[in-house]
Design a protein around this motif. Structure first.
Motif, PDB file in Angstrom:
ATOM      1  N   ARG A  18     -74.413   4.798  59.169  1.00  0.00           N
ATOM      2  CA  ARG A  18     -73.123   5.388  59.253  1.00  0.00           C
ATOM      3  C   ARG A  18     -73.249   6.713  58.303  1.00  0.00           C
ATOM      4  O   ARG A  18     -73.514   6.633  57.121  1.00  0.00           O
ATOM      5  N   ARG A  30     -75.053   3.776  54.832  1.00  0.00           N
ATOM      6  CA  ARG A  30     -75.124   2.452  54.972  1.00  0.00           C
ATOM      7  C   ARG A  30     -75.707   2.357  56.307  1.00  0.00           C
ATOM      8  O   ARG A  30     -75.213   2.875  57.187  1.00  0.00           O
ATOM      9  N   SER A  33     -75.733  -3.400  55.215  1.00  0.00           N
ATOM     10  CA  SER A  33     -74.726  -3.850  54.203  1.00  0.00           C
ATOM     11  C   SER A  33     -75.245  -3.419  52.919  1.00  0.00           C
ATOM     12  O   SER A  33     -76.359  -3.442  52.547  1.00  0.00           O
ATOM     13  N   ASP A  34     -74.048  -2.604  52.342  1.00  0.00           N
ATOM     14  CA  ASP A  34     -74.692  -2.199  50.941  1.00  0.00           C
ATOM     15  C   ASP A  34     -75.253  -3.304  50.062  1.00  0.00           C
ATOM     16  O   ASP A  34     -76.517  -2.951  49.316  1.00  0.00           O
ATOM     17  N   LYS A  35     -74.902  -4.546  50.199  1.00  0.00           N
ATOM     18  CA  LYS A  35     -75.452  -5.526  49.061  1.00  0.00           C
ATOM     19  C   LYS A  35     -76.952  -5.910  49.836  1.00  0.00           C
ATOM     20  O   LYS A  35     -77.754  -6.274  49.029  1.00  0.00           O
ATOM     21  N   GLU A  36     -76.947  -6.025  51.302  1.00  0.00           N
ATOM     22  CA  GLU A  36     -78.495  -6.370  51.634  1.00  0.00           C
ATOM     23  C   GLU A  36     -79.155  -5.266  51.551  1.00  0.00           C
ATOM     24  O   GLU A  36     -80.557  -5.534  50.965  1.00  0.00           O
ATOM     25  N   GLY A 227     -75.224   4.289  49.652  1.00  0.00           N
ATOM     26  CA  GLY A 227     -74.213   3.465  48.959  1.00  0.00           C
ATOM     27  C   GLY A 227     -74.888   2.327  47.865  1.00  0.00           C
ATOM     28  O   GLY A 227     -74.543   2.212  46.922  1.00  0.00           O
ATOM     29  N   ASP A 230     -76.414   4.224  44.991  1.00  0.00           N
ATOM     30  CA  ASP A 230     -75.397   4.258  44.096  1.00  0.00           C
ATOM     31  C   ASP A 230     -75.394   3.066  43.021  1.00  0.00           C
ATOM     32  O   ASP A 230     -75.220   3.065  41.942  1.00  0.00           O
ATOM     33  N   MET A 234     -76.336   2.588  39.246  1.00  0.00           N
ATOM     34  CA  MET A 234     -75.320   2.013  38.225  1.00  0.00           C
ATOM     35  C   MET A 234     -75.720   1.009  37.457  1.00  0.00           C
ATOM     36  O   MET A 234     -75.569   1.027  36.143  1.00  0.00           O
ATOM     37  N   LYS A 292     -62.292 -10.911  36.500  1.00  0.00           N
ATOM     38  CA  LYS A 292     -62.522 -10.511  37.965  1.00  0.00           C
ATOM     39  C   LYS A 292     -61.820  -9.082  38.034  1.00  0.00           C
ATOM     40  O   LYS A 292     -60.652  -9.239  37.966  1.00  0.00           O
ATOM     41  N   ILE A 294     -62.932  -4.839  39.324  1.00  0.00           N
ATOM     42  CA  ILE A 294     -64.180  -3.859  39.346  1.00  0.00           C
ATOM     43  C   ILE A 294     -63.377  -2.435  38.767  1.00  0.00           C
ATOM     44  O   ILE A 294     -62.739  -1.887  39.491  1.00  0.00           O
ATOM     45  N   ARG A 296     -63.325   1.475  38.342  1.00  0.00           N
ATOM     46  CA  ARG A 296     -63.699   2.496  39.345  1.00  0.00           C
ATOM     47  C   ARG A 296     -63.692   3.693  38.431  1.00  0.00           C
ATOM     48  O   ARG A 296     -62.646   3.721  37.607  1.00  0.00           O
ATOM     49  N   THR A 316     -68.747  -0.198  40.181  1.00  0.00           N
ATOM     50  CA  THR A 316     -68.851  -0.907  41.304  1.00  0.00           C
ATOM     51  C   THR A 316     -68.791  -2.286  41.121  1.00  0.00           C
ATOM     52  O   THR A 316     -68.909  -2.893  40.033  1.00  0.00           O
ATOM     53  N   MET A 317     -68.956  -3.053  42.134  1.00  0.00           N
ATOM     54  CA  MET A 317     -69.342  -4.524  41.947  1.00  0.00           C
ATOM     55  C   MET A 317     -71.015  -4.545  42.174  1.00  0.00           C
ATOM     56  O   MET A 317     -71.738  -4.120  42.873  1.00  0.00           O
ATOM     57  N   ILE A 345     -56.942  -1.743  35.301  1.00  0.00           N
ATOM     58  CA  ILE A 345     -57.259  -1.643  36.765  1.00  0.00           C
ATOM     59  C   ILE A 345     -55.944  -2.027  37.440  1.00  0.00           C
ATOM     60  O   ILE A 345     -55.322  -3.261  37.308  1.00  0.00           O
TER      61      ILE A 345
ATOM     62  N   ASP B  38     -69.240  -4.357  52.666  1.00  0.00           N
ATOM     63  CA  ASP B  38     -69.116  -5.597  52.170  1.00  0.00           C
ATOM     64  C   ASP B  38     -67.824  -5.807  51.433  1.00  0.00           C
ATOM     65  O   ASP B  38     -67.726  -5.006  50.190  1.00  0.00           O
ATOM     66  N   GLU B  61     -61.036  -4.608  48.076  1.00  0.00           N
ATOM     67  CA  GLU B  61     -62.285  -3.880  47.411  1.00  0.00           C
ATOM     68  C   GLU B  61     -63.565  -4.070  48.187  1.00  0.00           C
ATOM     69  O   GLU B  61     -63.866  -5.337  48.227  1.00  0.00           O
ATOM     70  N   VAL B  63     -67.701  -2.939  47.968  1.00  0.00           N
ATOM     71  CA  VAL B  63     -68.743  -2.617  46.841  1.00  0.00           C
ATOM     72  C   VAL B  63     -68.370  -1.266  46.375  1.00  0.00           C
ATOM     73  O   VAL B  63     -68.295  -0.785  45.091  1.00  0.00           O
ATOM     74  N   LYS B  64     -68.267  -0.220  47.337  1.00  0.00           N
ATOM     75  CA  LYS B  64     -68.078   1.071  47.052  1.00  0.00           C
ATOM     76  C   LYS B  64     -66.568   1.509  47.086  1.00  0.00           C
ATOM     77  O   LYS B  64     -66.485   2.628  46.321  1.00  0.00           O
TER      78      LYS B  64
END
Lengths: 360, 127
Positions: A18, A30, A33-36, A227, A230, A234, A292, A294, A296, A316-317, A345, B38, B61, B63-64
């Motif tokens: 993307r 990305r 997936s950002d996490k993957e 993504g 970053d 962080m 819980k 995040i 920003r 971020t998470m 938040i 995600d 939300e 991740v980004k």
């Protein structure tokens, strides 16, 4: 102005990237997936195309004196094959940009700067280049791949005779990778996961990219977008220009005292030295959420009694910790690790704690 | 791009599935989840509230990024998908089924007619 395409634009599209406009370029944000992608770099190996970054060459008599004058770190400590993180202080207490200074040879340096600041840095350097040192903007000629992760070395070693293990952190060699000569192989990165950054002439970029993808296949290599870049930086607490540092933040406030050397003269050094002696009023810290939510960029930071004490600059998470993390400026009284504070938040104030960097 | 024909869509990238009893499920589209990446947190604190079309009923939300969630029609929030509290990633993996976000009571069924069909929505997102 239309964003520029990097050399491997179509290659990234083929791999499902993307693409988003970032700092004047269409960049892969990305692929999957950002996490993957994040976990792939932390646990294995990933390759980032960060060809948007800028490369300036500074050479000739007076090159070192010039670099000493415009940067905050002490470039006289560099020997051939060594690099250092540094910044360009402005005259009003802030930072023009952060950068890496490479010593290629005596009086020959490469400066690697942020993509969004290429023109601004160039103008700044030209305006301060009173000795007439030769400067070349080679940003449009070089691609830059960051191969990062615990399996980065094993991946790249298959493609070169250079003993990669012998390249210490923030050192580099110019050698052959995948049959392409004169690649700058630099033991640097923006992930904290270890690995190398490869500076390659554009005409050889595709060949090197494909060779690295193939060599890394056995380790599960993935192309990684901005993504995950970053979230990785962080977790390490590395500053991002435009978020955590800018024209109005002092390097001392940003925790960059270690690259601000008062053993030499440089732009605005007197005012920065006075700031150091007097003591800073705010400081960039790492945060981990205890509830819980995040943090920003732009969210307010509050003392436990509700007093405003600062702002979040990045958040971020964290894929590694699976909790919200952030960086932000706080009044110095709240900057000690383990200090408790609150993050505003939306309509809630949630508990967070200042943590020593890196956060993972 | 998966855009089930039996659903209605909003320009804000929500889908709505109307049941026989004037209730409906609402979630975000496959396109939206792909753009966001995600999903790590879905926050809806409007259970029981009457909310007008176009108003915010919650926040999602990734991740980004953080994005507001908008009501596609006037209605009352009856239920929030509590599974998402522990498994927000269902919005990514199953945007039209397990990843539904709220159940509402629709005030005026005819409002559904003003929403987009799958084909009209597909045109908007250029898919």
């Amino acid at each position: 102005m239309e964003p520029k395409n990097i050399i491997l634009h179509t290659e990234h599209l083929k791999r499902g990237a993307r693409m988003v406009p970032f700092a004047g370029f269409n960049m892969p944000v990305r692929y999957s997936s950002d996490k993957e992608e994040h976990n792939c770099v932390r646990n294995g190996v990933g390759i980032f195309d960060v060809s948007h970054m800028g490369e300036f060459f500074v050479q000739g008599v007076g090159a070192l004196d010039f670099i000493q004058q415009v940067t905050s770190n002490d470039a006289s400590k560099l020997v051939d094959g060594k690099a250092q993180y540094s910044c360009l202080p402005n005259e009003t207490g802030g930072i023009v940009d952060d950068l890496i200074v490479y010593r290629m040879a005596e009086e020959q340096y490469m400066l690697v700067v942020n993509a969004g600041n290429i023109q601004k840095d160039w103008n700044w350097l030209m305006a301060h280049n009173r000795g007439g040192v030769k400067m070349t903007n080679a940003s449009d000629e070089y691609s830059l791949f960051a191969v990062q992760g615990p399996k980065a070395l094993a991946t790249l070693q298959k493609l070169t005779d250079v003993d990669l293990e012998s390249i210490a952190f923030y050192s580099f060699v110019q050698g052959s990778i995948a049959g392409i000569d004169e690649v700058i192989i630099s033991a640097t990165g923006y992930t904290g996961a270890g690995g190398f950054e490869l500076y390659i002439k554009n005409e050889h970029a595709l060949k090197v990219w494909e060779a690295v993808m193939e060599a890394g296949q056995e380790f599960g290599i993935l192309p990684i977008g901005l993504g995950a870049r970053d979230t990785l930086r962080m977790e390490m607490g590395y500053c991002l220009y435009g978020n955590d540092i800018d024209d109005s933040t002092s390097p001392l406030e940003a925790g960059l005292g270690w690259i601000t050397k008062f053993t030499k003269e440089f732009t605005n050094h007197e005012a920065l030295k006075a700031q150091k002696e007097k003591g800073i009023e705010r400081k960039l810290v790492g945060l981990i959420m205890e509830e819980k939510g995040i943090p920003r960029q732009g969210y307010e930071l509050l003392a436990p009694d509700g007093t405003k004490i600062g702002l979040v600059t990045s958040g971020t998470m964290s894929p590694t910790l699976d909790v919200g993390i952030g960086l932000g400026y706080v009044a110095v009284a709240y900057s000690k690790p383990e200090s408790e504070l609150l993050v505003q938040i939306r309509n809630k104030t949630l508990r967070a704690r200042v943590k020593k960097l890196p956060l993972v | 791009m998966n855009l089930p024909a039996e659903l209605k869509y909003s320009k804000d990238h929500e889908w709505i599935k109307v049941n026989d009893d004037n209730t409906a499920l609402i979630g975000i589209t496959d396109f939206a989840q792909g753009e966001l990446g995600d999903i790590v947190y879905v926050e809806v604190e409007t259970e029981g509230d009457d909310i007008n079309q176009g108003e915010v009923f919650g926040t999602i939300e990734a991740v980004k990024t953080v994005s507001d969630l908008y009501m596609p029609v006037d209605g009352t929030v009856l239920e929030v998908n509590s599974t998402l509290e522990d498994q927000p990633e269902l919005v990514n993996s199953s945007p039209y089924e397990d990843g539904w976000i709220i159940k509402i009571k629709i005030n005026d069924l005819s409002a559904i007619e003003n929403l987009l069909s799958a084909d009209q929505y597909r045109e908007i997102i250029g898919a």
